[in-house]
Design an enzyme around this catalytic site. Structure first.
Site, PDB file in Angstrom:
ATOM      1  N   ASN A 149       0.837  -1.198   0.000  1.00 15.72           N
ATOM      2  CA  ASN A 149       0.000   0.000   0.000  1.00 15.72           C
ATOM      3  C   ASN A 149       0.872   1.247   0.000  1.00 15.72           C
ATOM      4  O   ASN A 149       1.717   1.424   0.888  1.00 15.72           O
ATOM      5  CB  ASN A 149      -0.893   0.021   1.254  1.00 15.72           C
ATOM      6  CG  ASN A 149      -1.702   1.297   1.356  1.00 15.72           C
ATOM      7  OD1 ASN A 149      -2.688   1.482   0.652  1.00 15.72           O
ATOM      8  ND2 ASN A 149      -1.301   2.212   2.244  1.00 15.72           N
ATOM      9  N   GLU A 150       0.718   2.075  -1.021  1.00 16.52           N
ATOM     10  CA  GLU A 150       1.374   3.385  -1.132  1.00 16.52           C
ATOM     11  C   GLU A 150       2.879   3.330  -0.851  1.00 16.52           C
ATOM     12  O   GLU A 150       3.397   4.061   0.015  1.00 16.52           O
ATOM     13  CB  GLU A 150       0.664   4.405  -0.237  1.00 16.52           C
ATOM     14  CG  GLU A 150      -0.782   4.614  -0.656  1.00 16.52           C
ATOM     15  CD  GLU A 150      -1.481   5.773   0.063  1.00 16.52           C
ATOM     16  OE1 GLU A 150      -0.896   6.331   0.998  1.00 16.52           O
ATOM     17  OE2 GLU A 150      -2.622   6.104  -0.340  1.00 16.52           O
TER      18      GLU A 150
END
Length: 493
Positions: A149-150
């Site tokens: 994630n990110e």
């Protein structure tokens, strides 16, 4: 006519996965599924220690690892039992496998690479294999698997190291495909602001011939956070910037071997903060209406972040309304943006017309639905127009039609406004919760309309920040020939 894309309901976000073990989470998801019906759900923390999958232990002086799926099975069983499939995000790093102690969020998701890449591959392989064994290959092939994630943010991946992420992605994607080549794997799940990351990632994947079935990114429009105790205020860009972000991956990948891959926006909202009161308002529903109505033109899915305020990245919320991401507060109080989605769920499936303030659809029965919204001032909501008029003409057969109208605005379907008027109780009493649930319901009205020359003419006036759903059906009059409503009180003819 063209079909209304289902991208708006293809996925929705949640908090970390273990929250699905709680009653309030399950009650909220059941309500969401009854009235909206999302297809997939995505959350963080599959491999964080709260899910208890990676379990190192020592026996007879030797170190071992057991992969335990007790909580994972309960979470996935709960999801599938409510008609929603996982959109798996592989992260964060289990503490027993982490190369460092850097974490993110109140619940401390570890953001470091694994200290053993082979042990990470074993974790991924065992988890995916277990899911296939338990739920069947045909089922799990329908679950997209996203790597991390990110990673373009230092808060979520150590030093935002692209090379380290590329290695993580390659090992993970290859391992997933070793389980079954038809499982869907993709990434890089980047946040806005580092758009070259996707291009660099694509170059790496192509050069190394790494498996990839979809690309993913996130979209937000808020500016820097101005913090107050237990809250945040931010500026917002125009909602059209969300659509621009949805469209960016296809633009960036055009002409590359990855052109044509599905694009999943695995998080989107106005603010990226879970304590921004804008999320609770009628303004928010009107602000996002054109995005939800048109987002399917630019992406294969765009996941509202999140379905519920049960979300603890900044700590446990201190009040019922606290600016959480959710379509619902704790205790299942519906926000105006909930109704935007619930209205979309009642739309017909063939597009008749679209405009800057409306979407009109029909179906094979002749039913026509209209979603209309008032324009907003994204810089100062107090400057949004006090009213907005539009005229529409929709095709319909017969001599008359029945109109049902459902609306939310600054007064109706607005539990946040009612909560303010109550004095903002942080822990409402049961009777106050009942009042808030009633205040959260849309206002309904109905009337008959004439059909003239095969059309119904609609003259609408929307109030400030109103989102309204019109459902129009042709009337088949079955009134008996002898009936006269004028005789209800027994008056003679």
């Amino acid at each position: 006519m063209s079909r209304l894309p289902a991208a708006w309901r293809a996925c929705v976000g949640t908090g970390r996965m273990e929250l699905a073990l709680r009653r309030d989470h399950q009650d909220s998801l059941a309500l969401i599924q009854r009235e909206i019906g999302f297809r997939h759900i995505r959350g963080h923390g599959l491999f964080s220690d709260g899910m208890g999958i990676h379990r190192p232990f020592t026996h007879l002086g030797e170190k071992h690892v057991r992969h335990s799926f007790t909580y994972l099975d309960q979470v996935v069983d709960a999801y599938l039992g409510m008609g929603v499939r996982p959109f798996l995000e592989l992260g964060f790093m289990p503490d027993g496998l982490a190369s460092g102690d850097q974490t993110v969020f109140w619940w401390k998701g570890n953001i470091t690479p694994p200290r053993s890449w082979s042990a990470w591959a074993d974790l991924v392989r065992d988890t995916v294999t277990h899911l296939v064994d338990r739920y069947g290959l045909a089922e799990v092939r329908q679950w997209p698997i996203e790597v991390w994630n990110e990673p373009n943010l230092t808060q979520f991946w150590l030093d935002a190291d692209a090379d380290a992420y590329h290695r993580l992605y390659e090992i993970t994607a290859t391992t997933v495909k070793d389980v079954d080549p038809d499982l869907q794997v993709g990434g890089p799940a980047i946040s806005p602001g580092s758009d070259k990351w996707l291009e660099t990632f694509a170059e790496f994947v192509v050069a190394r011939d790494v498996p990839i079935d979809f690309v993913s990114r996130h979209a937000y429009t808020s500016g820097p956070a101005r913090h107050v105790p237990f809250g945040t205020h931010q500026t917002l860009g125009p909602a059209s910037r969300l659509l621009e972000q949805f469209a960016l991956p296809r633009h960036q990948l055009a002409g590359t071997p990855l052109a044509g891959l599905p694009v999943h926006i695995t998080e989107f909202n106005s603010s990226y903060r879970p304590d921004n009161p804008v999320h609770d308002t009628a303004f928010h529903a009107a602000y996002l209406a054109p995005v939800v109505a048109a987002g399917g033109d630019h992406a294969d899915s765009f996941a509202y972040w999140t379905f519920s305020d049960m979300f603890e990245e900044e700590g446990i919320p201190v009040a019922l309304f606290h600016g959480g991401f959710g379509l619902l507060t704790h205790r299942q109080i519906k926000k105006p943006t909930f109704h935007l989605y619930a209205f979309m769920a009642r739309m017909a499936d063939e597009i008749l017309s679209r405009g800057p303030d409306h979407l009109t659809t029909t179906d094979t029965t002749g039913r026509v639905t209209v979603l209309a919204w008032a324009p907003v001032d994204h810089e100062d909501l107090r400057n949004s127009p006090s009213s907005h008029a539009l005229r529409l003409s929709v095709p319909m057969t017969g001599s008359s039609a029945f109109l049902m109208r459902s609306s939310v605005d600054e007064q109706y379907g607005n539990a946040w406004a009612a909560w303010r008027e109550m004095g903002r109780p942080s822990s409402p009493l049961p009777r106050q919760l009942d009042a808030l649930r009633e205040a959260a319901e849309p206002v309904r009205s109905h009337r008959g309309l004439p059909i003239v020359d095969g059309h119904v003419t609609l003259d609408l006036t929307l109030s400030r920040h109103e989102v309204t759903l019109l459902e129009i059906t042709p009337v088949r009059d079955e009134t008996p020939s002898w009936w006269d409503d004028g005789h209800l009180l027994g008056m003679p003819s």
